[in-house]
Write an enzyme that holds these catalytic residues in place. Structure first.
Site, PDB file in Angstrom:
ATOM      1  N   ASP A  72      -3.641 -18.033   0.769  1.00 40.15           N
ATOM      2  CA  ASP A  72      -4.787 -18.798   0.268  1.00 40.15           C
ATOM      3  C   ASP A  72      -5.520 -19.724   1.084  1.00 40.15           C
ATOM      4  O   ASP A  72      -6.847 -19.711   1.098  1.00 40.15           O
ATOM      5  CB  ASP A  72      -4.307 -19.430  -1.034  1.00 40.15           C
ATOM      6  CG  ASP A  72      -2.914 -20.081  -0.972  1.00 40.15           C
ATOM      7  OD1 ASP A  72      -2.605 -20.094   0.294  1.00 40.15           O
ATOM      8  OD2 ASP A  72      -2.491 -20.860  -1.834  1.00 40.15           O
ATOM      9  N   LYS A 100       2.402 -15.335   2.934  1.00 42.42           N
ATOM     10  CA  LYS A 100       2.400 -16.067   1.648  1.00 42.42           C
ATOM     11  C   LYS A 100       4.258 -16.295   1.562  1.00 42.42           C
ATOM     12  O   LYS A 100       4.787 -15.711   0.442  1.00 42.42           O
ATOM     13  CB  LYS A 100       2.195 -15.248   0.690  1.00 42.42           C
ATOM     14  CG  LYS A 100       2.021 -15.823  -0.729  1.00 42.42           C
ATOM     15  CD  LYS A 100       0.921 -16.731  -0.945  1.00 42.42           C
ATOM     16  CE  LYS A 100       0.877 -17.643  -2.344  1.00 42.42           C
ATOM     17  NZ  LYS A 100      -0.113 -18.787  -2.345  1.00 42.42           N
ATOM     18  N   ASP A 132     -12.772  -8.192   4.915  1.00 46.53           N
ATOM     19  CA  ASP A 132     -14.131  -8.228   4.084  1.00 46.53           C
ATOM     20  C   ASP A 132     -14.734  -9.555   4.017  1.00 46.53           C
ATOM     21  O   ASP A 132     -15.804  -9.744   4.253  1.00 46.53           O
ATOM     22  CB  ASP A 132     -13.769  -7.582   2.660  1.00 46.53           C
ATOM     23  CG  ASP A 132     -14.124  -6.195   2.288  1.00 46.53           C
ATOM     24  OD1 ASP A 132     -13.630  -5.524   3.207  1.00 46.53           O
ATOM     25  OD2 ASP A 132     -14.565  -5.565   1.451  1.00 46.53           O
ATOM     26  N   TYR A 192       0.917  -1.119  -0.132  1.00 43.18           N
ATOM     27  CA  TYR A 192      -0.072   0.043  -0.023  1.00 43.18           C
ATOM     28  C   TYR A 192       0.984   1.354  -0.144  1.00 43.18           C
ATOM     29  O   TYR A 192       0.554   2.293  -0.504  1.00 43.18           O
ATOM     30  CB  TYR A 192      -0.941   0.128   1.342  1.00 43.18           C
ATOM     31  CG  TYR A 192      -2.349  -0.433   1.003  1.00 43.18           C
ATOM     32  CD1 TYR A 192      -2.454  -1.897   0.504  1.00 43.18           C
ATOM     33  CD2 TYR A 192      -3.264   0.026   1.333  1.00 43.18           C
ATOM     34  CE1 TYR A 192      -3.779  -2.325   0.488  1.00 43.18           C
ATOM     35  CE2 TYR A 192      -4.563  -0.520   1.376  1.00 43.18           C
ATOM     36  CZ  TYR A 192      -4.872  -1.634   0.632  1.00 43.18           C
ATOM     37  OH  TYR A 192      -5.991  -2.009   0.444  1.00 43.18           O
ATOM     38  N   ASP A 197      -6.682  -6.432   4.260  1.00 41.65           N
ATOM     39  CA  ASP A 197      -8.054  -5.763   3.535  1.00 41.65           C
ATOM     40  C   ASP A 197      -8.770  -6.636   2.910  1.00 41.65           C
ATOM     41  O   ASP A 197      -9.916  -6.676   3.053  1.00 41.65           O
ATOM     42  CB  ASP A 197      -7.298  -5.060   2.297  1.00 41.65           C
ATOM     43  CG  ASP A 197      -8.414  -4.120   1.507  1.00 41.65           C
ATOM     44  OD1 ASP A 197      -9.081  -3.429   2.102  1.00 41.65           O
ATOM     45  OD2 ASP A 197      -8.178  -4.133   0.403  1.00 41.65           O
TER      46      ASP A 197
HETATM   47  C1  IPM Z   1     -10.479  -0.565   3.970  1.00 36.78           C
HETATM   48  C2  IPM Z   1     -10.432   0.128   2.554  1.00 36.78           C
HETATM   49  C3  IPM Z   1      -9.413   0.918   2.178  1.00 36.78           C
HETATM   50  C4  IPM Z   1      -8.363  -0.005   2.190  1.00 36.78           C
HETATM   51  C5  IPM Z   1      -9.675   1.704   0.934  1.00 36.78           C
HETATM   52  C6  IPM Z   1     -10.727   2.522   0.757  1.00 36.78           C
HETATM   53  C7  IPM Z   1      -8.349   2.495   0.830  1.00 36.78           C
HETATM   54  O1  IPM Z   1     -10.931  -0.976   1.602  1.00 36.78           O
HETATM   55  O2  IPM Z   1     -10.202   0.292   4.872  1.00 36.78           O
HETATM   56  O3  IPM Z   1     -10.295  -1.811   3.853  1.00 36.78           O
HETATM   57  O4  IPM Z   1      -7.749  -0.749   1.174  1.00 36.78           O
HETATM   58  O5  IPM Z   1      -7.531  -0.017   3.145  1.00 36.78           O
HETATM   59 MG    MG Z   2     -11.070  -2.709   2.330  1.00 39.04          MG
END
Ligand code: IPM
Ligand code: MG
Length: 360
Positions: free
Chosen positions: A223, A190, A251, A135, A247
Site C-alpha cells: 500500500d 504485505k 500498471d 494467480y 500486476d
Molecule cells: C498483465 C495482464 C495479465 C495479468 C492478464 C491479461 C492475465 O494484466 O500481463 O499484466 O494479470 O498478468
Molecule cells: Mg496487468
C-alpha cells in the site's frame, strides 16, 4: 533464430504487424512464424491456446506477443477465456521472471498525469514474479462455506502461496538486475498481514545477506509502495514483487511515464527463452481503428533481441530509432500533446522503419 509471432486480439494484430516490419529491416537471420492465440484462436479452434500454438512457442527462441482479450468472451468458462492463453504460455514455458521497465522519455514528460518535475528522467524497473502467487496457487474454486462469517453460503476462494525456491530464483534475478543499474532493490510485500509475504520478506533478506551486500535492499508494504510511486517515483530503482502486486504496481508505474502505450516487457525462463509483449492490453475500444501506439511492441522486440537473441546492437538501433521519431514530434493519440504531429499505428511503424534506414 526462430521467433513465434502471436498477435492475438484487439489492437494486438495492428501493433505486432508494425514490430514485425521493424524486425524485417534489420536483415538478421530471423525466422518468423505466426500463430493464433487468445480469442482469435478460440474462434478458429475452440481454445485460446491451441496445441499447435503452444508447440510453436515451446520450440522457438523467443515469442513476440501482442495482446489477448475482449469483453465479448467474458461469459465463457474461465479455461476458455483469452487471458488463459497468456497465463498458459507463462506456465508452460516457465516464464517466472517478468521485466517491466517504466521509463519516462524526455520528449514525453508532459504526457504524464503527474507534474513534469516528478517524472522527468524517471527510469525504474519492475521485476514481477510471474508463475506463482495467488494467480496459480491451488486449491481454488467455489464451494459451500463450512465456516467463516456465513457458514452454509456459497463462497469462492483462491490460494496465495510461494515456495522458497520460487522466491530465491526471482530474488537473484532482481538483485542481479539492480547490480547493472542503480544498485537498489525495493522488495514489495504485505508482511504485516500475509504469511506468504512474511516468508517472501525473510527469504529475500537471506538471499541479500548471502550474496548481494553490494546492493541496497529496502522492504516496503504494497500500500505504501502504491503511494510512494505517485509521490516520489524517482526514489525507486528496481521494484521487486510477487505476481499480483506486480500486476497492479506495473500498471500504476506505467502511467507515470505518460502512456502504457510506450512500455515493453520481457518474461524469461531459466534458459533465457522469453516472451516479449507490450505492457498494455488488447484495448478492444480502439481495435481496428489504426490509432494504437505500436511503440511498446516495437520496444518489446528490442528487448527480445537483447535478452533472448544476443543482438544487443540491433536492440540499441531500434531504441535509438524510437527516440528519433519522438524527437521528430510524431505522436499517436495516447501521447499526443499540442504542437506535436498526430499519427496512426502504421505511420508510426513506418517512421521507425525510416529512422532505422537513416541510421545507415
Ligand atoms: C498483465 C495482464 C495479465 C495479468 C492478464 C491479461 C492475465 O494484466 O500481463 O499484466 O494479470 O498478468
Ligand atoms: Mg496487468
Amino acid at each position: 533464430m526462430k521467433i513465434a509471432v502471436l498477435p492475438g486480439d484487439g489492437i494486438g494484430t495492428e501493433i505486432v504487424a508494425e514490430a514485425v516490419k521493424v524486425l524485417k529491416v534489420l536483415e538478421l537471420p530471423l525466422e518468423l512464424e505466426h500463430a493464433p492465440v487468445g480469442g482469435a484462436a478460440y474462434e478458429i479452434s475452440g481454445h485460446p491456446l491451441p496445441e499447435a500454438t503452444l508447440k510453436l512457442a515451446l520450440g522457438a527462441d523467443a515469442v513476440l506477443f501482442g495482446a489477448v482479450g475482449d469483453w465479448k468472451y467474458d461469459k465463457l468458462d474461465r479455461p476458455l477465456r483469452p487471458e488463459q492463453a497468456i497465463l498458459g504460455l507463462r506456465k508452460h514455458l516457465g516464464l517466472f521472471a517478468n521485466f517491466r521497465p517504466a521509463i519516462c522519455y524526455s520528449q514525453l514528460t508532459h504526457a504524464s498525469s503527474l507534474k513534469p518535475e516528478l517524472v522527468a528522467g524517471l527510469d525504474i524497473l519492475i521485476i514481477r514474479e510471474l508463475t506463482g502467487d495467488i494467480y496459480f496457487g491451488q486449491p481454488r474454486g467455489r464451494r459451500t462455506a463450512v465456516d467463516g462469517h456465513f457458514p452454509g453460503s456459497e463462497e469462492a476462494f483462491d490460494t496465495m502461496r510461494y515456495s522458497r525456491p520460487e522466491i530465491e530464483r526471482i530474488a537473484h534475478v532482481a538483485f542481479q538486475a539492480a547490480r547493472k543499474r542503480g544498485k537498489k532493490v525495493t522488495s514489495v510485500d504485505k508482511a504485516n498481514v500475509l504469511e506468504t509475504f512474511q516468508f517472501w520478506k525473510d527469504v529475500v533478506t537471506e538471499v541479500h545477506t548471502q550474496h548481494y551486500q553490494d546492493v541496497e535492499l529496502e522492504h516496503m508494504y504494497v500500500d505504501n509502495a502504491a503511494m510512494q510511486l505517485v509521490k516520489a517515483p524517482k526514489k525507486f530503482d528496481v521494484v521487486f514483487t510477487g505476481n499480483m502486486f506486480g500486476d497492479i504496481l506495473s500498471d500504476e508505474a506505467a502511467m507515470l511515464t505518460g502512456s502504457i502505450g510506450m512500455l515493453p516487457s520481457a518474461s524469461l525462463n531459466e534458459r533465457n527463452q522469453g516472451l516479449y509483449e507490450p505492457s498494455h492490453g488488447s484495448a478492444p475500444d480502439i481495435a481496428g481503428k489504426g490509432v494504437a501506439n505500436p511503440l511498446a511492441t516495437i520496444l518489446s522486440a528490442a528487448m527480445m533481441l537483447r535478452f533472448s537473441l544476443g543482438q544487443e546492437q540491433a536492440a540499441q538501433r531500434i531504441e535509438a530509432a524510437v527516440q528519433q521519431v519522438l524527437t521528430d514530434g510524431l505522436r499517436t493519440g495516447d501521447i499526443y500533446s499540442e504542437g506535436t504531429q498526430r499519427v496512426g499505428t502504421r505511420e508510426m511503424g513506418d517512421a521507425v522503419v525510416a529512422a532505422l534506414k537513416r541510421q545507415g
